[in-house]
Design a protein around this motif. Structure first.
Motif, short mmCIF file in Angstrom:
data_model
loop_
_atom_site.label_atom_id
_atom_site.label_comp_id
_atom_site.label_asym_id
_atom_site.label_seq_id
_atom_site.Cartn_x
_atom_site.Cartn_y
_atom_site.Cartn_z
N PRO A 1 0.84 -1.21 0.00
CA PRO A 1 0.00 0.00 0.00
C PRO A 1 0.87 1.26 0.00
O PRO A 1 1.99 1.25 0.50
CB PRO A 1 -0.81 -0.11 1.29
N SER A 2 0.28 2.32 -0.53
CA SER A 2 0.99 3.60 -0.53
C SER A 2 0.97 4.18 0.89
O SER A 2 0.28 3.69 1.78
CB SER A 2 0.32 4.57 -1.50
N ARG A 3 1.72 5.26 1.07
CA ARG A 3 1.76 5.91 2.38
C ARG A 3 0.37 6.42 2.75
O ARG A 3 -0.06 6.29 3.90
CB ARG A 3 2.77 7.06 2.35
N LYS A 4 -0.34 7.00 1.78
CA LYS A 4 -1.67 7.53 2.03
C LYS A 4 -2.63 6.41 2.46
O LYS A 4 -3.38 6.57 3.43
CB LYS A 4 -2.20 8.22 0.78
N GLU A 5 -2.60 5.28 1.76
CA GLU A 5 -3.47 4.15 2.12
C GLU A 5 -3.13 3.62 3.50
O GLU A 5 -4.03 3.28 4.28
CB GLU A 5 -3.33 3.03 1.09
N THR A 6 -1.85 3.56 3.82
CA THR A 6 -1.43 3.06 5.13
C THR A 6 -1.93 3.99 6.24
O THR A 6 -2.45 3.52 7.27
CB THR A 6 0.10 2.95 5.19
N LEU A 7 -1.79 5.29 6.04
CA LEU A 7 -2.25 6.24 7.05
C LEU A 7 -3.76 6.21 7.21
O LEU A 7 -4.29 6.29 8.32
CB LEU A 7 -1.77 7.65 6.72
N GLN A 8 -4.49 6.06 6.09
CA GLN A 8 -5.94 6.00 6.16
C GLN A 8 -6.40 4.75 6.91
O GLN A 8 -7.29 4.81 7.76
CB GLN A 8 -6.55 6.02 4.75
N THR A 9 -5.79 3.63 6.59
CA THR A 9 -6.15 2.38 7.26
C THR A 9 -5.82 2.45 8.75
O THR A 9 -6.61 2.02 9.59
CB THR A 9 -5.41 1.19 6.61
N THR A 10 -4.68 3.01 9.08
CA THR A 10 -4.30 3.17 10.48
C THR A 10 -5.29 4.08 11.20
O THR A 10 -5.68 3.81 12.34
CB THR A 10 -2.87 3.75 10.59
N GLY A 11 -5.72 5.13 10.54
CA GLY A 11 -6.70 6.04 11.13
C GLY A 11 -8.03 5.35 11.39
O GLY A 11 -8.64 5.52 12.45
N VAL A 12 -8.48 4.54 10.44
CA VAL A 12 -9.73 3.80 10.62
C VAL A 12 -9.62 2.84 11.80
O VAL A 12 -10.53 2.74 12.63
CB VAL A 12 -10.11 3.06 9.32
N VAL A 13 -8.50 2.14 11.89
CA VAL A 13 -8.30 1.20 13.00
C VAL A 13 -8.29 1.96 14.32
O VAL A 13 -8.90 1.51 15.31
CB VAL A 13 -6.99 0.40 12.81
N PHE A 14 -7.62 3.10 14.38
CA PHE A 14 -7.56 3.88 15.61
C PHE A 14 -8.95 4.38 16.02
O PHE A 14 -9.32 4.28 17.19
CB PHE A 14 -6.59 5.06 15.45
N VAL A 15 -9.71 4.89 15.06
CA VAL A 15 -11.06 5.37 15.36
C VAL A 15 -11.93 4.22 15.85
O VAL A 15 -12.68 4.36 16.84
CB VAL A 15 -11.68 6.07 14.13
N PHE A 16 -11.84 3.07 15.19
CA PHE A 16 -12.61 1.90 15.62
C PHE A 16 -12.23 1.49 17.03
O PHE A 16 -13.10 1.14 17.84
CB PHE A 16 -12.40 0.74 14.65
N MET A 17 -10.94 1.54 17.34
CA MET A 17 -10.48 1.18 18.67
C MET A 17 -11.06 2.12 19.73
O MET A 17 -11.51 1.69 20.80
CB MET A 17 -8.95 1.21 18.72
N VAL A 18 -11.08 3.42 19.45
CA VAL A 18 -11.62 4.39 20.39
C VAL A 18 -13.12 4.18 20.57
O VAL A 18 -13.63 4.18 21.70
CB VAL A 18 -11.31 5.84 19.92
N VAL A 19 -13.84 3.96 19.47
CA VAL A 19 -15.28 3.72 19.55
C VAL A 19 -15.57 2.46 20.37
O VAL A 19 -16.46 2.44 21.23
CB VAL A 19 -15.89 3.62 18.14
#
Length: 117
Positions: A73-91
């Protein structure tokens, strides 16, 4: 039968390298580590000449070739996926905390009638 003998010889070479590490405990560490590495290389060389050893090395070569085909994955895809995982974890953390506090309130205050001090 020859493959079994070669494999046993490879194990003996490896064991000899490790045993040499401990037998030569008074020698310099570099010499002891080199002895283990020589035993490992000699064992690998002997094991490579067996049928299972050749299949293993072919498998390793094919695995490297397959890993080169992976599209990373590109850097942008990696950051987006990491962000989704982090948001899901907080929720999920908030959801589990609310569930825990709701069950605590239900059990202590409603069912048992205990008031926390």
């Amino acid at each position: 039968m020859a493959d079994k003998i070669k494999f046993a010889l490879a194990l003996l070479l490896l064991a000899a390298g490790v045993a040499g590490f401990y037998v030569l405990s008074e020698q310099a560490m570099i010499l002891r580590v080199l002895l283990v590495l020589v035993g490992l290389v000699a064992a690998a060389a002997v094991a490579w000449k067996t049928e299972p050893g050749m299949r293993f090395f072919i498998f390793g070569r094919e695995a490297v070739a397959e890993s080169k085909k992976v599209v990373w994955p590109s850097r942008k895809e990696t950051l987006q996926t990491t962000g989704v995982v982090f948001v899901f974890m907080v929720v999920m953390a908030i959801f589990l905390w609310l569930t825990d506090k709701s069950l605590e309130w239900l059990l202590y205050d409603v069912v048992l009638g205990w008031k926390k001090s």
